[in-house]
Design a protein around this motif. Structure first.
Motif, short mmCIF file in Angstrom:
data_model
loop_
_atom_site.label_atom_id
_atom_site.label_comp_id
_atom_site.label_asym_id
_atom_site.label_seq_id
_atom_site.Cartn_x
_atom_site.Cartn_y
_atom_site.Cartn_z
N LYS B 37 39.34 -8.56 42.66
CA LYS B 37 39.63 -9.98 42.90
C LYS B 37 40.55 -10.13 44.10
O LYS B 37 40.37 -11.01 44.94
CB LYS B 37 40.31 -10.58 41.67
CG LYS B 37 39.35 -11.13 40.65
CD LYS B 37 40.12 -11.84 39.57
CE LYS B 37 39.24 -12.14 38.37
NZ LYS B 37 40.00 -12.55 37.21
N MET B 38 41.57 -9.28 44.15
CA MET B 38 42.53 -9.38 45.24
C MET B 38 41.86 -9.09 46.59
O MET B 38 42.14 -9.74 47.59
CB MET B 38 43.71 -8.43 45.02
CG MET B 38 44.73 -9.01 44.03
SD MET B 38 45.88 -7.80 43.43
CE MET B 38 46.84 -7.49 44.88
N LYS B 39 40.94 -8.11 46.56
CA LYS B 39 40.23 -7.79 47.81
C LYS B 39 39.38 -8.98 48.23
O LYS B 39 39.30 -9.30 49.42
CB LYS B 39 39.35 -6.55 47.60
CG LYS B 39 40.12 -5.26 47.82
CD LYS B 39 39.21 -4.07 47.75
CE LYS B 39 40.06 -2.80 47.72
NZ LYS B 39 39.41 -1.71 47.04
N LYS B 40 38.75 -9.61 47.24
CA LYS B 40 37.90 -10.76 47.54
C LYS B 40 38.76 -11.91 48.11
O LYS B 40 38.36 -12.57 49.08
CB LYS B 40 37.19 -11.21 46.27
CG LYS B 40 35.97 -12.04 46.57
CD LYS B 40 35.12 -12.29 45.37
CE LYS B 40 33.97 -13.20 45.83
NZ LYS B 40 33.38 -13.93 44.76
N ALA B 41 39.93 -12.08 47.50
CA ALA B 41 40.84 -13.13 47.99
C ALA B 41 41.29 -12.82 49.41
O ALA B 41 41.31 -13.70 50.28
CB ALA B 41 42.04 -13.24 47.06
N ASP B 42 41.62 -11.55 49.66
CA ASP B 42 42.04 -11.14 51.01
C ASP B 42 40.92 -11.41 52.02
O ASP B 42 41.17 -11.87 53.14
CB ASP B 42 42.41 -9.65 51.03
CG ASP B 42 43.74 -9.40 50.35
OD1 ASP B 42 44.46 -10.40 50.12
OD2 ASP B 42 44.05 -8.25 50.02
N SER B 49 41.30 -18.37 57.24
CA SER B 49 42.65 -18.87 57.54
C SER B 49 42.64 -19.81 58.76
O SER B 49 43.26 -20.88 58.74
CB SER B 49 43.59 -17.71 57.83
OG SER B 49 43.85 -17.07 56.64
N LYS B 50 41.95 -19.37 59.81
CA LYS B 50 41.95 -20.18 61.04
C LYS B 50 41.23 -21.50 60.82
O LYS B 50 41.65 -22.53 61.33
CB LYS B 50 41.27 -19.39 62.17
CG LYS B 50 42.21 -18.36 62.75
CD LYS B 50 41.62 -17.67 63.94
CE LYS B 50 42.55 -16.56 64.37
NZ LYS B 50 41.85 -15.51 65.08
N LEU B 66 34.26 -23.44 52.70
CA LEU B 66 35.67 -23.30 52.32
C LEU B 66 35.91 -23.55 50.83
O LEU B 66 36.97 -23.21 50.30
CB LEU B 66 36.53 -24.28 53.13
CG LEU B 66 36.64 -24.00 54.63
CD1 LEU B 66 37.48 -25.07 55.30
CD2 LEU B 66 37.25 -22.64 54.88
N VAL B 67 34.92 -24.13 50.17
CA VAL B 67 35.09 -24.42 48.75
C VAL B 67 35.07 -23.11 47.96
O VAL B 67 34.15 -22.31 48.09
CB VAL B 67 33.95 -25.35 48.24
CG1 VAL B 67 34.06 -25.58 46.74
CG2 VAL B 67 33.97 -26.66 49.00
N ALA B 76 43.05 -17.53 46.71
CA ALA B 76 43.26 -17.51 48.16
C ALA B 76 43.57 -18.92 48.68
O ALA B 76 44.49 -19.11 49.49
CB ALA B 76 42.03 -16.94 48.85
N VAL B 77 42.81 -19.90 48.20
CA VAL B 77 43.05 -21.29 48.64
C VAL B 77 44.44 -21.74 48.21
O VAL B 77 45.17 -22.39 48.98
CB VAL B 77 41.95 -22.24 48.07
CG1 VAL B 77 42.26 -23.68 48.42
CG2 VAL B 77 40.59 -21.86 48.62
N GLU B 78 44.81 -21.37 46.99
CA GLU B 78 46.16 -21.73 46.50
C GLU B 78 47.23 -21.16 47.43
O GLU B 78 48.21 -21.83 47.74
CB GLU B 78 46.37 -21.18 45.08
CG GLU B 78 45.65 -21.98 44.02
CD GLU B 78 45.83 -21.40 42.62
OE1 GLU B 78 46.34 -20.26 42.50
OE2 GLU B 78 45.45 -22.08 41.66
#
Lengths: 473, 325
Positions: B37-42, B49-50, B66-67, B76-78
């Protein structure tokens, strides 16, 4: 003769089995309690809470006291970690308790200190203060040099000089995580001061990478003796203290990291300078004060904030430490023996103190007797052989199963050791606990018990290896 | 002798080891899943980000890409939203975050609000407040009817204040009496000015804990317009109110009027006299000396000590400067 022997074996068998059953049941209950509590909070985004408390409008200022006696190796790291604390308003008092090494010189030079004056309340009698210094780089950092009088005396000096209504005690060889103070203060702030003392989780720093007072990489020590202590700390902090805290029955919060209301500390008469275990003594005195004066106050343990401390790396130092701890425990319990099974002191008197007498204080004697019983029963053969096997199984249940359970519980809820290899190593070593680490610590604790009875008192210096500078391995 | 259930205990211990082994496997599997999950968020952060910067600055609109599609991307959005709200902020950015959250994040939090896990519910409440998600107000109000912890209840008050400030105190005055003073202070600080004024106006109807918190906040806000109001509270029969008022006036950092000092020094409560002594720091030296001589033999050690400290301070250059200021 055979009959007598049989009677003796039967008697001790009953005593040991009964004791083991009580302890296993008590530990199971506390384990369940800790599990439910940690399960509830496991996914909470603690940054939200930190953000709320960081605002100086809401938080309470804290004086941080760092008693230091011959802490040349670790004191600078400790101070750096405290200067990095994420907390809006603190003052930091390092109290040099007449060190014979260069503790004071190192601090004065490192933080560019000059002689200064600081107002003091002098409500607690202490040994003489020789000089007060203030840092020119960090104006909230002070050094108080005093005559040697022990840790309790150094802390009393600190309380006298403390400017703020709450003080936090940190050992000179310990370092705090950035948000630790904020988190340990949370119950105090949200309870409107009803929580008058709170303690955080203490973990062992040996083996970790430390950079300027901050643990930068979490690694488990390569030394089995240190790893066993890591497991022991996890078990004690997560299992015992969470449950006791929820029931307002805490009698010990580690002196390495605790916060107190100055008002209550004064009223309790400050730290006892005569006892070896001044941290436990202080908590027992506060609990006593609360009940004696029927105050609406409590003492809490908070599992999340972390303080890193240096653990002994050699058997000789560990032995001295355990002996000293046990002497301190017995002294405090004896001093407050009037609270034992006294309904006036509520759950503290009726449950907590008897638990400490039976399990923590006299337990090692019974458990060591259990080990001797196993050996004797093996030699006697016949039906006793079965007893020996049964008792060993109970030891495994009591020692190994709870240790592995604690490691798993910690990994699942707080995840202090993110590397799977480290978790597996802790679990593997826990499997060996009953055959070497447990008997050794039991023997040392019994030694402490005997020394207490014969009033043999020596503090025994803790040799620092500079683990708070990342130099332990 | 004793009935020895060796076999039973043996199997019991073995069973426990088996349970621990299963738990270990579960733990490691859960960690692997967490790491994925963390990798996916990264990876989401790296990819977007840009674009989020452009969207939140109003340079482009948020595309479907982006949704967040799952919990990992939601995390990641949070992170992005929290970073902007904490470090950059601005009304326009807040508005855009709110719009996006109301449309695309609401389903996630709606589900979390129904979770049996307390921390999941709390996290959802935090986010609703942080991101200003008005679309979830109905769900939040439905939660009010359930049995809640004190933390949840407080968070509900914060959300109510944020979205329905008008009439907040009338609606909640009774229930707010259950808050801790710390929570009450936090609430008062977050109140829009008109709600705060209404709260001050209904001071007499508030529970003591709210009164105490309100006085503290008045002191922290250092609003001199409230000095008269605070002074009137010195007539209160509750010594705690009088002590808090004196502390609040002291926090104003002004030279305290003589009439207030007189009242403090005449009080039978040592805390009031102590605060009076502390206020002398900002009184010119000759006047302070007059009060000091009167209080030098006060029965309270702390008052005497404060007077003594005052004399020392006023002799020092720093002290003289403070008085002048």
């Amino acid at each position: 003769m055979e009959n007598v022997m049989e009677w003796v074996m039967k008697f001790f068998g009953v005593v040991i089995f009964t004791y083991m059953t009580i302890v296993i049941l008590a530990y199971s209950g506390m384990f369940l309690f800790a599990f439910l509590d940690l399960k509830r909070q496991r996914r909470l985004d603690r940054r939200e809470l930190d953000d709320q408390f960081i605002d100086a409008f809401y938080s309470k200022p804290v004086t941080v006291l760092v008693p230091a006696y011959n802490e040349e190796a670790g004191v600078v790291g400790s101070i750096h970690s405290l200067l990095n604390l994420n907390y809006p308003q603190t003052e930091l008092l390092v109290i040099d308790d007449g060190s014979t090494d260069r503790t004071a010189e190192v601090v004065i030079r490192q933080f560019d200190m000059v002689r200064a004056e600081k107002p003091t309340e002098s409500r607690l009698d202490t040994r003489q203060v020789r000089a007060v210094y203030r840092s020119q780089v960090h104006p909230n950092l002070w050094l108080i040099k005093k005559e040697n009088g022990g840790k309790g005396d150094a802390l009393n000096v600190g309380i006298n000089f403390a400017r703020y209504p709450y003080f936090c005690t940190i050992d000179g060889d310990s370092i705090l995580d950035g948000n630790s103070l904020l988190r340990v203060m949370k119950p105090i702030m949200t309870s409107d001061g009803k929580v008058v003392a709170a303690g955080g989780n203490v973990r062992i720093v040996n083996g970790m990478a430390v950079d300027h007072g901050v643990v930068s990489d979490i690694r488990l020590s390569g030394r089995p003796l240190v790893v066993m202590q890591v497991v022991e700390y996890l078990r004690a902090f997560l299992m015992g203290r969470i449950a006791l805290s929820r029931l307002n029955m805490v009698l010990i919060i580690s002196g390495a990291f605790s916060v107190f209301s100055k008002k209550y500390a004064f009223e309790a008469g400050g730290y006892n300078t005569e006892t070896i275990g001044e941290d436990m003594e202080m908590i027992v005195k506060i609990q006593r004060l609360i009940k004696d004066k029927n105050m609406d106050a409590r003492v809490e343990f908070v599992p999340d904030p972390v303080c890193w401390t240096e653990a002994p790396q050699s058997l000789a130092v560990l032995r001295r430490q355990r002996r000293r701890w046990h002497q301190g425990l017995l002294e405090s319990l004896w001093r407050h023996r009037g609270m034992t099974l006294n309904p006036k002191y509520g759950s503290v008197g009726m449950l907590s103190i008897p638990y400490f007498w039976l399990v923590e204080c006299l337990g090692p004697l019974i458990e060591l007797g259990g080990y001797l019983y196993v050996i004797a029963a093996f030699f006697m053969g016949g039906i006793y052989y079965e007893y020996a096997v049964l008792l060993m199984l109970l030891f495994i249940l009591y020692g190994t199963v709870f240790s592995i359970g604690s490691v798993l519980l910690e990994s699942w809820s707080l995840n202090a050791f993110p590397k799977q290899r480290d978790v597996l190593r802790m679990m593997a070593l826990s499997l060996t606990e009953v055959v070497w680490y447990k008997p050794l610590t039991l023997f040392w604790r019994v030694e402490g018990l005997v020394r207490s009875m014969f009033r043999i008192r020596s503090w025994g210096d803790m040799e620092r290896v500079g683990a708070t500078k990342g130099m332990s391995e | 002798m004793i009935g020895v259930p060796v076999t039973a205990v043996f199997f019991g211990v073995m069973l426990l080891f088996l349970v621990l082994a299963v738990m270990t496997v579960y733990l490691f599997a859960a960690r692997d899943s967490q790491e994925r999950k963390m990798k996916k968020a990264d990876s989401y952060l790296l990819r977007n980000s840009k674009r989020w910067y452009q969207v939140l600055r109003g340079i482009e609109t948020a595309s479907q890409e982006l949704v967040p599609s799952d919990e990992a991307e939601l995390a990641a959005v949070e992170e992005i939203f929290r970073a902007y709200l904490t470090n950059v902020s601005g009304d326009k950015i807040k508005e855009r975050i709110q719009e996006f959250a109301d449309v695309h994040l609401a389903p996630f939090y709606r589900k979390k609000l129904k979770s049996r896990n307390w921390s999941e519910r709390m996290n959802a409440l935090y986010r609703i407040e942080d991101f200003g998600m008005e679309s979830l107000i109905g769900d939040v109000r439905r939660l009010e009817r359930k049995k809640l912890t004190a933390d949840e209840r407080f968070q509900l008050h914060l959300i109510d204040l944020q979205f329905r400030p008008d009439g907040f105190m009338e609606r909640n005055a009774t229930r707010l009496g259950d808050l801790s003073e710390y929570e009450a202070r936090q609430l008062f600080f977050l109140m829009p000015e008109h709600v705060f004024n209404e709260t001050v106006a209904m001071f007499g109807k508030l529970a003591p804990v709210l009164q105490y918190g309100l006085i503290e906040v008045l002191g922290m806000r250092q609003d001199l317009m409230r000095l008269r109001f605070l002074e009137e509270l010195l007539d209160s029969s509750d010594p705690e109110i009088r002590i808090r008022v004196l502390r609040a006036i002291d926090a104003f950092g002004i030279r305290t009027p003589d009439r207030i000092l007189e009242r403090a020094f005449d009080s039978p409560v040592w805390e009031e006299r102590f605060l009076g002594a502390r206020m002398l720091r900002r009184v010119p030296a000759d006047e302070a000396a007059r009060y000091a001589s009167r209080m030098r033999d006060d029965p309270s050690w702390l008052v005497r000590e404060e007077i003594r400290a005052l004399s020392v301070r006023q002799r020092s250059p720093e002290g003289k400067m403070a008085v002048l200021r």
